[in-house]
Scaffold this motif. Sequence first.
Motif, PDB file in Angstrom:
ATOM      1  N   LYS A   1      47.443  15.243   8.805  1.00 11.37           N
ATOM      2  CA  LYS A   1      48.452  15.793   7.896  1.00 11.37           C
ATOM      3  C   LYS A   1      48.173  15.420   6.443  1.00 11.37           C
ATOM      4  O   LYS A   1      48.280  16.257   5.541  1.00 11.37           O
ATOM      5  CB  LYS A   1      49.833  15.295   8.295  1.00 11.37           C
ATOM      6  CG  LYS A   1      50.296  15.782   9.657  1.00 11.37           C
ATOM      7  CD  LYS A   1      51.550  15.052  10.116  1.00 11.37           C
ATOM      8  CE  LYS A   1      52.712  15.238   9.144  1.00 11.37           C
ATOM      9  NZ  LYS A   1      53.943  14.542   9.623  1.00 11.37           N
ATOM     10  N   ASN A   2      47.835  14.173   6.200  1.00  6.46           N
ATOM     11  CA  ASN A   2      47.560  13.730   4.833  1.00  6.46           C
ATOM     12  C   ASN A   2      46.749  12.448   4.875  1.00  6.46           C
ATOM     13  O   ASN A   2      46.669  11.775   5.908  1.00  6.46           O
ATOM     14  CB  ASN A   2      48.854  13.537   4.031  1.00  6.46           C
ATOM     15  CG  ASN A   2      49.794  12.553   4.681  1.00  6.46           C
ATOM     16  OD1 ASN A   2      49.537  11.355   4.737  1.00  6.46           O
ATOM     17  ND2 ASN A   2      50.917  13.054   5.217  1.00  6.46           N
ATOM     18  N   MET A   3      46.171  12.116   3.726  1.00  5.01           N
ATOM     19  CA  MET A   3      45.381  10.887   3.633  1.00  5.01           C
ATOM     20  C   MET A   3      45.489  10.320   2.220  1.00  5.01           C
ATOM     21  O   MET A   3      45.333  11.046   1.232  1.00  5.01           O
ATOM     22  CB  MET A   3      43.909  11.145   3.969  1.00  5.01           C
ATOM     23  CG  MET A   3      43.049   9.883   3.862  1.00  5.01           C
ATOM     24  SD  MET A   3      41.325  10.122   4.342  1.00  5.01           S
ATOM     25  CE  MET A   3      40.746  11.162   3.001  1.00  5.01           C
ATOM     26  N   LEU A   4      45.752   9.018   2.138  1.00  6.28           N
ATOM     27  CA  LEU A   4      45.707   8.281   0.894  1.00  6.28           C
ATOM     28  C   LEU A   4      44.401   7.506   0.880  1.00  6.28           C
ATOM     29  O   LEU A   4      44.102   6.791   1.838  1.00  6.28           O
ATOM     30  CB  LEU A   4      46.890   7.316   0.792  1.00  6.28           C
ATOM     31  CG  LEU A   4      46.946   6.427  -0.453  1.00  6.28           C
ATOM     32  CD1 LEU A   4      47.189   7.268  -1.701  1.00  6.28           C
ATOM     33  CD2 LEU A   4      48.034   5.367  -0.303  1.00  6.28           C
ATOM     34  N   ALA A   5      43.616   7.644  -0.193  1.00 11.95           N
ATOM     35  CA  ALA A   5      42.277   7.055  -0.194  1.00 11.95           C
ATOM     36  C   ALA A   5      42.009   6.307  -1.490  1.00 11.95           C
ATOM     37  O   ALA A   5      42.405   6.739  -2.579  1.00 11.95           O
ATOM     38  CB  ALA A   5      41.220   8.137   0.002  1.00 11.95           C
ATOM     39  N   LEU A   6      41.329   5.183  -1.364  1.00  9.66           N
ATOM     40  CA  LEU A   6      40.822   4.434  -2.507  1.00  9.66           C
ATOM     41  C   LEU A   6      39.307   4.445  -2.407  1.00  9.66           C
ATOM     42  O   LEU A   6      38.730   3.902  -1.469  1.00  9.66           O
ATOM     43  CB  LEU A   6      41.340   2.996  -2.503  1.00  9.66           C
ATOM     44  CG  LEU A   6      40.847   2.105  -3.641  1.00  9.66           C
ATOM     45  CD1 LEU A   6      41.294   2.651  -4.997  1.00  9.66           C
ATOM     46  CD2 LEU A   6      41.335   0.675  -3.458  1.00  9.66           C
ATOM     47  N   ARG A   7      38.662   5.065  -3.384  1.00 12.97           N
ATOM     48  CA  ARG A   7      37.208   5.209  -3.385  1.00 12.97           C
ATOM     49  C   ARG A   7      36.607   4.443  -4.572  1.00 12.97           C
ATOM     50  O   ARG A   7      37.242   4.316  -5.612  1.00 12.97           O
ATOM     51  CB  ARG A   7      36.812   6.681  -3.491  1.00 12.97           C
ATOM     52  CG  ARG A   7      37.321   7.556  -2.358  1.00 12.97           C
ATOM     53  CD  ARG A   7      37.027   9.021  -2.650  1.00 12.97           C
ATOM     54  NE  ARG A   7      37.348   9.901  -1.553  1.00 12.97           N
ATOM     55  CZ  ARG A   7      38.538  10.474  -1.373  1.00 12.97           C
ATOM     56  NH1 ARG A   7      39.521  10.259  -2.245  1.00 12.97           N
ATOM     57  NH2 ARG A   7      38.757  11.275  -0.345  1.00 12.97           N
ATOM     58  N   PHE A   8      35.381   3.991  -4.400  1.00 14.67           N
ATOM     59  CA  PHE A   8      34.616   3.430  -5.515  1.00 14.67           C
ATOM     60  C   PHE A   8      33.372   4.282  -5.675  1.00 14.67           C
ATOM     61  O   PHE A   8      32.625   4.507  -4.721  1.00 14.67           O
ATOM     62  CB  PHE A   8      34.229   1.973  -5.253  1.00 14.67           C
ATOM     63  CG  PHE A   8      33.726   1.285  -6.495  1.00 14.67           C
ATOM     64  CD1 PHE A   8      34.617   0.690  -7.372  1.00 14.67           C
ATOM     65  CD2 PHE A   8      32.375   1.258  -6.797  1.00 14.67           C
ATOM     66  CE1 PHE A   8      34.171   0.057  -8.525  1.00 14.67           C
ATOM     67  CE2 PHE A   8      31.920   0.632  -7.946  1.00 14.67           C
ATOM     68  CZ  PHE A   8      32.818   0.031  -8.815  1.00 14.67           C
ATOM     69  N   LYS A   9      33.172   4.787  -6.893  1.00 12.02           N
ATOM     70  CA  LYS A   9      32.060   5.692  -7.163  1.00 12.02           C
ATOM     71  C   LYS A   9      31.088   5.032  -8.144  1.00 12.02           C
ATOM     72  O   LYS A   9      31.501   4.496  -9.169  1.00 12.02           O
ATOM     73  CB  LYS A   9      32.573   7.012  -7.740  1.00 12.02           C
ATOM     74  CG  LYS A   9      33.475   7.771  -6.775  1.00 12.02           C
ATOM     75  CD  LYS A   9      33.923   9.116  -7.349  1.00 12.02           C
ATOM     76  CE  LYS A   9      34.713   9.907  -6.316  1.00 12.02           C
ATOM     77  NZ  LYS A   9      35.132  11.235  -6.839  1.00 12.02           N
ATOM     78  N   THR A  10      29.803   5.107  -7.798  1.00  6.46           N
ATOM     79  CA  THR A  10      28.747   4.591  -8.664  1.00  6.46           C
ATOM     80  C   THR A  10      27.766   5.713  -8.953  1.00  6.46           C
ATOM     81  O   THR A  10      27.184   6.289  -8.023  1.00  6.46           O
ATOM     82  CB  THR A  10      28.006   3.417  -7.996  1.00  6.46           C
ATOM     83  OG1 THR A  10      28.938   2.379  -7.694  1.00  6.46           O
ATOM     84  CG2 THR A  10      26.922   2.874  -8.909  1.00  6.46           C
ATOM     85  N   GLY A  11      27.591   6.033 -10.256  1.00  2.37           N
ATOM     86  CA  GLY A  11      26.776   7.182 -10.617  1.00  2.37           C
ATOM     87  C   GLY A  11      25.680   6.854 -11.612  1.00  2.37           C
ATOM     88  O   GLY A  11      25.678   5.788 -12.248  1.00  2.37           O
TER      89      GLY A  11
END
Length: 234
Positions: free
Chosen positions: A134-144
Motif C-alpha cells: 500500500k505504501n512505503m516510507l524510505a530513508l535512502r543515502f545516495k552517493t554520486g
Amino acid sequence: MNVKHLTMMAASLALGAGAASAGGYTPPVAEPVIAPVAVEPVANWAGGYAGVTLGYAFGGSDRVGITDVATETLLGDIGEMELDGVNGGVRAGYRWQRDNWVFGPELGYEIGDIKGDTSGVIGGTELGADAKVKNMLALRFKTGYVVRPDTMVYGIAGWGRADIDYEVAGEDVGYDTDGYIVGLGVEKQLTDRMSMTAEYEYANFGKERLEAAGYTTEATVDYSNIKLGLNFRF
C-alpha cells in the motif's frame, strides 16, 4: 687617403664578408605559444531539494507455502505471486559536494498499486492468497559522481518500512515490515533549480510468518522498481 689605406680597408671588408658567409645566417628562434587549457567547471549540486517520482514495479515474487497450524505439517504450495504495478511518491533531501563527489540522505514516501495473487488446491480445498504494497516510507543515502557539469550518476542504499495488505484463504493478515533498498540512478540538470532523474531500485522485505484460517505461511515480498522523477533545488 693613399692607395695603401684603400687596399687594407678592402681586405678587411672581404674578410668580414667571408666570415659571414662561412658561418651562415641564423634567424632568431620564436618561443612557441601554448594556449591555456580550458577547465570545464563542475556545476553546483549541493543544498536541499524536494521532488516527485513516478515508477513501475516488476519482478516481485512470493511463493506461498501452506502449513497446518495444529500439526505444523507443510501441506504444500498453492503457487507463486508475481508482484507488479504503478507507484508514485514524494521526496526531500540534502546533499554535500566535494569536487566531483556528491552525497547525502533522502527521505521518501511512496504509494501505489504493487500487487499480486495466486491460488491452488490443498487437500481438496482451493486456497488463495494475494498481497498489495500500500505504501512505503524510505530513508535512502545516495552517493554520486559528476561525470559532466550537468550530469551525475549515483548509487542508492537505504531502509524502507512498508504497509502490506496480505490475504490468505479469504482472511486479511496485513502487516508492517522493514526491508532494505539498493539501486542506481542518473540525474541531469535541466535548469539551475530543476533536474530530472532515472532510477532502478530493488526492495526486499525479508520473511514474515502469517497465520490465517488455521494455516500459516511465510510472506517474502520483494520487487524491482523503475522510477522517473523531477527534483527542485532550494
